[in-house]
Write a protein that holds these residues in place. Structure first.
Motif, mmCIF file in Angstrom:
data_model
loop_
_atom_site.group_PDB
_atom_site.id
_atom_site.type_symbol
_atom_site.label_atom_id
_atom_site.label_comp_id
_atom_site.label_asym_id
_atom_site.label_seq_id
_atom_site.Cartn_x
_atom_site.Cartn_y
_atom_site.Cartn_z
ATOM 1 N N GLN A 371 0.818 -1.203 0.000
ATOM 2 C CA GLN A 371 0.000 0.000 0.000
ATOM 3 C C GLN A 371 0.853 1.255 0.000
ATOM 4 O OE1 GLN A 371 -2.245 -1.341 3.510
ATOM 5 N NE2 GLN A 371 -4.083 -0.800 2.364
ATOM 6 N N LEU A 372 1.970 1.210 0.721
ATOM 7 C CA LEU A 372 2.844 2.372 0.810
ATOM 8 C C LEU A 372 3.364 2.751 -0.567
ATOM 9 C CD1 LEU A 372 4.475 4.471 2.354
ATOM 10 C CD2 LEU A 372 6.221 2.736 2.706
ATOM 11 N N PHE A 373 3.879 1.792 -1.287
ATOM 12 C CA PHE A 373 4.450 2.100 -2.586
ATOM 13 C C PHE A 373 3.375 2.501 -3.587
ATOM 14 C CE2 PHE A 373 7.912 -0.150 -0.628
ATOM 15 C CZ PHE A 373 9.006 0.608 -1.019
ATOM 16 N N ASP A 374 2.170 1.981 -3.443
ATOM 17 C CA ASP A 374 1.079 2.357 -4.327
ATOM 18 C C ASP A 374 0.603 3.788 -4.053
ATOM 19 O OD1 ASP A 374 1.088 -0.062 -5.568
ATOM 20 O OD2 ASP A 374 -0.570 -0.909 -4.414
ATOM 21 N N ASN A 375 0.729 4.249 -2.817
ATOM 22 C CA ASN A 375 0.146 5.532 -2.408
ATOM 23 C C ASN A 375 1.170 6.612 -2.081
ATOM 24 O OD1 ASN A 375 -2.956 5.115 -1.989
ATOM 25 N ND2 ASN A 375 -1.992 3.283 -1.213
ATOM 26 N N MET A 376 2.465 6.316 -2.288
ATOM 27 C CA MET A 376 3.506 7.204 -1.790
ATOM 28 C C MET A 376 3.325 8.642 -2.259
ATOM 29 S SD MET A 376 6.182 6.992 0.131
ATOM 30 C CE MET A 376 7.572 8.018 0.599
ATOM 31 N N PHE A 377 3.093 8.848 -3.539
ATOM 32 C CA PHE A 377 2.920 10.197 -4.044
ATOM 33 C C PHE A 377 1.550 10.327 -4.698
ATOM 34 C CE2 PHE A 377 7.480 9.686 -3.800
ATOM 35 C CZ PHE A 377 7.799 10.800 -3.031
ATOM 36 N N GLY A 378 0.607 10.865 -3.954
ATOM 37 C CA GLY A 378 -0.728 11.080 -4.484
ATOM 38 C C GLY A 378 -1.746 10.269 -3.739
ATOM 39 N N PHE A 379 -1.735 10.367 -2.420
ATOM 40 C CA PHE A 379 -2.650 9.605 -1.574
ATOM 41 C C PHE A 379 -4.094 9.934 -1.939
ATOM 42 C CE2 PHE A 379 -5.218 10.003 2.385
ATOM 43 C CZ PHE A 379 -5.409 8.661 2.612
ATOM 44 N N LYS A 380 -4.656 9.140 -2.818
ATOM 45 C CA LYS A 380 -6.071 9.264 -3.188
ATOM 46 C C LYS A 380 -6.444 10.714 -3.518
ATOM 47 C CE LYS A 380 -7.230 5.286 -0.346
ATOM 48 N NZ LYS A 380 -6.543 5.023 0.888
ATOM 49 N N VAL A 381 -5.536 11.383 -4.203
ATOM 50 C CA VAL A 381 -5.697 12.811 -4.425
ATOM 51 C C VAL A 381 -6.948 13.138 -5.230
ATOM 52 C CG1 VAL A 381 -4.639 14.843 -5.457
ATOM 53 C CG2 VAL A 381 -3.226 13.158 -4.312
ATOM 54 N N ASN A 382 -7.325 12.267 -6.146
ATOM 55 C CA ASN A 382 -8.398 12.600 -7.071
ATOM 56 C C ASN A 382 -9.788 12.263 -6.558
ATOM 57 O OD1 ASN A 382 -6.649 13.581 -9.072
ATOM 58 N ND2 ASN A 382 -6.101 11.476 -9.618
ATOM 59 N N ASP A 383 -9.873 11.712 -5.379
ATOM 60 C CA ASP A 383 -11.178 11.345 -4.829
ATOM 61 C C ASP A 383 -11.534 12.348 -3.739
ATOM 62 O OD1 ASP A 383 -13.357 10.222 -3.495
ATOM 63 O OD2 ASP A 383 -12.721 8.190 -3.990
ATOM 64 N N GLU A 384 -12.593 13.125 -3.977
ATOM 65 C CA GLU A 384 -12.937 14.195 -3.040
ATOM 66 C C GLU A 384 -13.415 13.660 -1.691
ATOM 67 O OE1 GLU A 384 -17.425 14.931 -4.872
ATOM 68 O OE2 GLU A 384 -15.977 16.546 -4.780
ATOM 69 N N ASN A 385 -13.717 12.389 -1.598
ATOM 70 C CA ASN A 385 -14.208 11.827 -0.336
ATOM 71 C C ASN A 385 -13.123 11.135 0.478
ATOM 72 O OD1 ASN A 385 -16.960 12.529 -0.790
ATOM 73 N ND2 ASN A 385 -17.057 10.887 -2.305
ATOM 74 N N MET A 386 -11.895 11.154 0.017
ATOM 75 C CA MET A 386 -10.859 10.380 0.670
ATOM 76 C C MET A 386 -10.015 11.229 1.615
ATOM 77 S SD MET A 386 -11.195 7.288 0.131
ATOM 78 C CE MET A 386 -12.094 6.171 -0.957
ATOM 79 N N TRP A 387 -10.176 10.962 2.876
ATOM 80 C CA TRP A 387 -9.337 11.484 3.936
ATOM 81 C C TRP A 387 -9.473 10.504 5.080
ATOM 82 C CZ3 TRP A 387 -14.037 13.833 2.697
ATOM 83 C CH2 TRP A 387 -15.031 13.725 3.663
ATOM 84 N N TYR A 388 -8.760 10.733 6.154
ATOM 85 C CA TYR A 388 -8.949 9.912 7.353
ATOM 86 C C TYR A 388 -9.262 10.827 8.530
ATOM 87 C CZ TYR A 388 -4.056 11.225 8.271
ATOM 88 O OH TYR A 388 -2.901 11.941 8.479
ATOM 89 N N ASP A 389 -10.010 10.294 9.466
ATOM 90 C CA ASP A 389 -10.350 11.031 10.682
ATOM 91 C C ASP A 389 -9.254 10.864 11.727
ATOM 92 O OD1 ASP A 389 -12.783 11.908 9.729
ATOM 93 O OD2 ASP A 389 -13.927 10.270 10.628
ATOM 94 N N ILE A 390 -9.099 11.886 12.542
ATOM 95 C CA ILE A 390 -8.186 11.821 13.688
ATOM 96 C C ILE A 390 -9.039 11.877 14.949
ATOM 97 C CG2 ILE A 390 -6.178 12.825 14.819
ATOM 98 C CD1 ILE A 390 -5.576 14.258 12.164
ATOM 99 N N PRO A 391 -9.128 10.785 15.693
ATOM 100 C CA PRO A 391 -10.031 10.746 16.845
ATOM 101 C C PRO A 391 -9.504 11.549 18.030
ATOM 102 C CG PRO A 391 -8.876 8.652 16.620
ATOM 103 C CD PRO A 391 -8.502 9.476 15.428
ATOM 104 N N TYR A 392 -10.427 12.089 18.795
ATOM 105 C CA TYR A 392 -10.072 12.870 19.982
ATOM 106 C C TYR A 392 -9.184 12.084 20.924
ATOM 107 C CZ TYR A 392 -10.577 15.340 24.412
ATOM 108 O OH TYR A 392 -10.313 15.980 25.603
ATOM 109 N N ARG A 393 -9.397 10.790 21.011
ATOM 110 C CA ARG A 393 -8.626 9.954 21.941
ATOM 111 C C ARG A 393 -7.118 10.012 21.708
ATOM 112 N NH1 ARG A 393 -11.338 4.588 20.338
ATOM 113 N NH2 ARG A 393 -11.764 5.891 18.486
ATOM 114 N N CYS A 394 -6.697 10.386 20.505
ATOM 115 C CA CYS A 394 -5.268 10.479 20.202
ATOM 116 C C CYS A 394 -4.587 11.636 20.929
ATOM 117 C CB CYS A 394 -5.059 10.651 18.701
ATOM 118 S SG CYS A 394 -5.435 9.198 17.719
#
Length: 466
Positions: A371-394
């Motif tokens: 996954q790292l090598f597939d996503n290294m440059f351009g982490f799902k850049v073209n998909d407007e719905n792609m991000w990850y959440d950062i939970p308060y617990r962190c």
């Protein structure tokens, strides 16, 4: 090693506030602003003479890397306010929203924006002061000890936010932490950007492909102390708006940035390497024939040190799977940006040397390999719905009852931290943590007891998308 005994002494308590924020970088000054705007009495303590950290004096950038999804920003609130204030000062392009990959900016203007936001919020500010210890009662911090030109002093508060980057307050309190990759504890290397003037950018772009091939060969042959083939950043990745300047990201030094000897070695090595790189560009790279070194940062850039263990550990898998959490208070969208902890130079690929003998133990070659090598440059850049959440617990460390953490020292594994550590995400984390601290003040509760739904509603009302 010989030792001395330091005599006990009484320290003056120079202030008593609701919230102390230690560290005025991207994870710190937004936290101070957010807490003060919500009515908390806040003191922001910063060891240098400027705010903004690596986004200002550190000359690191760009801002908002991949934070755009088509026409939408995945961040809001204070991060966007910072961009708008920069625009008003000429610190970003007027049409910055069109720079979807990243936003070029002038680091100098970040200093002024941060100053204005902190002062306008009503937060107190103490520069040139270093938080060196805590006064604790069990898992409760009663005060922090600071050192400055005024001597050794103390500040009391009800709540504390550790935005030191290295988790210094949490470490002094005795919170658990991890450091570096699981295999051997080695952290990502230190490094800096620098600014070059006198560049014929049109000529540099024309020869960019051939220049990169030439530089890659020179790296492999040991002729240039660079880890990357950039002949200057000729796209939108820079920290300047001027057409005849470039700001390469090509220096690297292995070491532990919580060790003063390693920090010293890194500062000297990277400055020496910077001169050698600029000289090489001038001699051999088309477009750089008349280039000159304009500026290096005030301090070496640190990518990774302590990760304070909290109620949840954000992982690289969370990043790569765009995981959502019920207790989200911020968003991230950067790729897994892992640099070789040994500081190896790696020519074309910007990944680890295929001949490296430690690769079976390297996080880049094991846990996140495919996954790292597939996503290294351009982490799902073209998909407007792609991000990850950062939970308060962190942001809630274990073994603590009145401490929150913000910025890259949050609770994350080495993979998760490699994404979350970037500037725009730290802005967002700071705002969330500051708002949480203000809720603690109003209700007289421990950070672990924060009403996350109410916190989310509060953040949404401040234009934070969740």
């Amino acid at each position: 090693m010989s030792t001395i005994i330091e005599a006990a002494r009484e320290l003056p308590v120079i202030d008593e506030v609701d919230v102390v924020v230690a560290g005025g970088g991207p994870g710190g000054f937004p936290a101070a602003v957010a807490a003060a705007r919500r009515g908390a009495r806040v003191l922001l303590i910063e060891r240098y003479g400027i705010l903004g950290g690596l986004a200002s004096g550190g000359m690191m950038g760009p801002l908002f890397g991949y934070a755009f999804r088509k026409t939408n920003l995945i961040l809001g609130g204070i991060p966007v306010e910072i961009l708008e204030r920069l625009k008003a000062l000429g610190g970003v392009r007027p049409d910055y929203i069109k720079q979807k990959g990243a936003v070029q900016f002038f680091p100098e203007m970040v200093k002024h924006v941060a100053d204005h936001m902190v002062v306008e919020s009503g937060a107190k500010l103490l520069l040139h002061a270093w938080v060196v210890d805590v006064v604790r009662q069990g898992d409760h911090i009663d005060a922090v000890i600071i050192e400055s030109k005024s001597g050794r002093q103390a500040v009391r508060a009800k709540y504390f936010i550790d935005a030191t980057g290295d988790g210094d307050l949490a470490y002094r309190l005795g919170c658990d932490y991890s450091k570096g990759r699981p295999a051997d504890g080695k952290t990502q290397p230190m490094g800096t950007k620098f600014r070059i003037g006198g560049v014929d950018m049109a000529k540099a772009k024309e020869h960019d492909k051939a220049s990169r091939e030439f530089i890659a060969k020179a790296i492999d042959e040991g002729r240039i102390p660079s880890y990357h083939t950039f002949a200057g950043e000729v796209s939108d990745q820079g920290i300047t708006l001027r057409p005849d300047e470039s700001t390469p990201t090509v220096t690297r030094c292995a070491g532990d940035a919580t060790n003063v000897h390693d920090l010293t070695r890194a500062e000297v090595k990277i400055r020496r390497d910077t001169l050698a790189i600029v000289d090489f560009y001038r001699q051999f790279v088309p477009g750089y024939e008349n280039c000159y070194l304009m500026e290096t940062p005030f301090a070496v850039g640190v990518r990774e040190t302590r990760q304070i263990i909290g109620d949840y550990v954000l992982t690289g898998d969370d990043v790569l799977s765009s995981r959502r959490f019920d207790d989200t208070v911020a968003r991230g969208c950067w790729f897994l940006d892992i640099h070789c902890p040994l500081g190896r130079y790696n020519g074309h690929s910007n990944l680890c040397d295929k001949k490296c003998s430690i690769k079976p133990d390297c996080i880049m070659k094991t846990k996140y390999s495919d996954q790292l090598f597939d996503n290294m440059f351009g982490f799902k850049v073209n998909d407007e719905n792609m991000w990850y959440d950062i939970p308060y617990r962190c942001f809630v460390p274990n073994k603590s009852s009145n401490l929150l953490v913000s910025g890259r020292c949050l609770s994350a594994d080495s993979g998760g931290m490699s994404s979350v550590r970037v500037i725009a995400t730290c802005f967002a984390m700071g705002e969330a943590v500051g708002a949480a601290a203000a809720q603690c003040v109003k209700k007289g509760i421990a950070p672990r007891k924060v009403d996350v739904k109410a916190l989310q509603d509060d953040l949404r009302s401040a234009n934070v998308p969740l």
